[in-house]
Design an enzyme around this catalytic site. Structure first.
Site, mmCIF file in Angstrom:
data_model
loop_
_atom_site.group_PDB
_atom_site.id
_atom_site.type_symbol
_atom_site.label_atom_id
_atom_site.label_comp_id
_atom_site.label_asym_id
_atom_site.label_seq_id
_atom_site.Cartn_x
_atom_site.Cartn_y
_atom_site.Cartn_z
ATOM 1 N N SER A 102 21.778 -39.074 55.808
ATOM 2 C CA SER A 102 23.598 -39.460 56.396
ATOM 3 C C SER A 102 23.387 -40.966 57.218
ATOM 4 C CB SER A 102 23.544 -38.438 56.801
ATOM 5 O OG SER A 102 23.682 -37.407 56.505
ATOM 6 N N GLU A 138 16.167 -34.560 45.122
ATOM 7 C CA GLU A 138 18.141 -33.540 44.493
ATOM 8 C C GLU A 138 17.048 -33.638 43.132
ATOM 9 O OE1 GLU A 138 21.521 -36.260 44.901
ATOM 10 O OE2 GLU A 138 21.522 -35.534 46.873
ATOM 11 N N ASN A 158 21.914 -45.418 47.199
ATOM 12 C CA ASN A 158 21.826 -44.379 45.735
ATOM 13 C C ASN A 158 22.978 -43.468 45.723
ATOM 14 O OD1 ASN A 158 20.831 -42.271 43.905
ATOM 15 N ND2 ASN A 158 20.490 -40.980 46.261
ATOM 16 N N GLY A 186 23.099 -36.106 52.711
ATOM 17 C CA GLY A 186 24.813 -35.287 51.957
ATOM 18 C C GLY A 186 25.356 -34.709 53.472
ATOM 19 N N LYS A 216 24.024 -41.843 43.530
ATOM 20 C CA LYS A 216 23.944 -41.129 42.326
ATOM 21 C C LYS A 216 24.973 -41.016 41.264
ATOM 22 C CE LYS A 216 23.729 -39.296 47.399
ATOM 23 N NZ LYS A 216 22.911 -37.776 47.890
ATOM 24 N N HIS A 259 13.243 -37.708 44.275
ATOM 25 C CA HIS A 259 14.375 -38.220 44.694
ATOM 26 C C HIS A 259 14.933 -36.643 44.942
ATOM 27 C CE1 HIS A 259 18.681 -37.606 46.532
ATOM 28 N NE2 HIS A 259 18.309 -38.883 46.870
ATOM 29 N N GLU A 268 12.813 -39.027 53.589
ATOM 30 C CA GLU A 268 14.309 -38.705 53.241
ATOM 31 C C GLU A 268 14.185 -36.870 53.493
ATOM 32 O OE1 GLU A 268 17.237 -41.103 51.160
ATOM 33 O OE2 GLU A 268 16.074 -39.696 49.312
HETATM 34 C C1 PEP Z 1 21.104 -39.925 49.389
HETATM 35 O O1 PEP Z 1 21.013 -39.905 48.513
HETATM 36 O O2 PEP Z 1 18.904 -41.298 48.948
HETATM 37 C C2 PEP Z 1 20.601 -40.406 50.667
HETATM 38 C C3 PEP Z 1 19.888 -39.810 51.735
HETATM 39 O O3 PEP Z 1 22.177 -39.279 50.767
HETATM 40 P P1 PEP Z 1 23.447 -39.952 52.015
HETATM 41 O O4 PEP Z 1 22.831 -40.762 52.113
HETATM 42 O O5 PEP Z 1 24.152 -39.080 51.540
HETATM 43 O O6 PEP Z 1 22.656 -38.173 53.185
#
Ligand code: PEP
Length: 250
Positions: free
Chosen positions: A213, A97, A9, A173, A11, A95, A167
């Site tokens: 992460s 966000e 992803n 992040g 973003k 998601h 998630e």
């Molecule tokens: C994501 O954007 O779905 C995500 C898991 O980000 P990150 O790997 O940066 O934590």
């Protein structure tokens, strides 16, 4: 055996020219059907991704967000049929966000899942608890509620129409990764719930990804956890070398 899914992803990173550069470095390293590789670029880069993916059509492309209506006065939005025309076959829905920055609700997730499936997109539905919800012992309540809402958008006769990503919001992040025990527990809850609602056949078909992460040095350990069928990677998917190393763990 469900093939492993390695999804990136991006973003709001990588415009069209950065997207072309990414694929020119990443694609030559992947010429097989497995693991399944999915990339979710910004909408503005979807056409560049579809072009520069070139001879690697097995790298699937997705959109990060859709609107549920087919067209209309919805400034800044993209409908499922438009993103299919631009080369997407997958859509992220719910998601964290979108939920926590843009206020996306469970009811909207249901509508988006239905719209995606209706246009032939496979939704990748994200669920996950905040740190406060985890501390309050509410992980199961939250992720089951979010999964149930998404499943309302999936018609009874749909066969294998969704992917799910667990998630935990506090791990996205932040550099914090859930422990393998936390991941196994959450994925077990989701698999059980899929079985309760849609039966064993459906539950066994749905790939459940972990996200939060994920990096080249923890991907293999996470991918080895029971019921983890893949990873959804944010930051570490932006660099072709790091994403390729994660994909090689799949
Ligand atoms: C994501 O954007 O779905 C995500 C898991 O980000 P990150 O790997 O940066 O934590």
């Amino acid at each position: 055996m469900r093939p492993k899914v390695i999804a990136g992803n991006w973003k709001m990173h990588h415009g069209p020219s950065a997207t072309r550069k990414f694929f020119s470095e990443f694609s030559p390293r992947f010429d097989g059907a497995e693991p399944t590789i999915l990339i979710f670029p910004p909408a503005i880069s979807l056409l560049a991704a579809a072009d520069s993916r070139g001879s690697r059509p097995e790298i699937g492309l997705g959109i990060q967000n859709i609107h549920w209506e087919p067209e209309g006065a919805f400034t800044g939005e993209h409908s499922a049929n438009m993103v299919v025309a631009a080369g997407a076959r997958f859509a992220l829905v719910g998601h964290s966000e979108r939920r926590h920055v843009f206020g996306e609700t469970d009811a909207q997730v249901e509508l988006k899942v239905a719209a995606a499936i209706g246009e032939g997109l496979t939704p990748l539905v994200c669920v996950g608890e905040t740190l406060d919800e985890r501390r309050g012992g509410r992980v199961e309540e939250v992720i089951v509620r979010q999964l149930d809402a998404a499943l309302l958008g999936v018609a009874e006769d749909a066969k294998n129409p969704i992917l799910v990503a667990y998630e935990p919001v506090w791990a996205i992040g932040t550099g914090e990764t859930a422990t393998t025990d936390d991941v196994a527990e959450a994925h077990g809850i989701l698999r059980r719930r899929l079985r309760e609602i849609r039966g064993d056949g459906f539950a066994q078909e749905v790939a459940i990804l972990y996200g939060g992460s994920v990096k080249p040095d923890n991907a293999a350990e996470l991918l080895a956890v029971t019921d983890v069928d893949g990873v959804l990677v944010g930051g570490a998917s932006l660099d072709p070398e790091s994403f390729a190393r994660i994909a090689e763990s799949g």
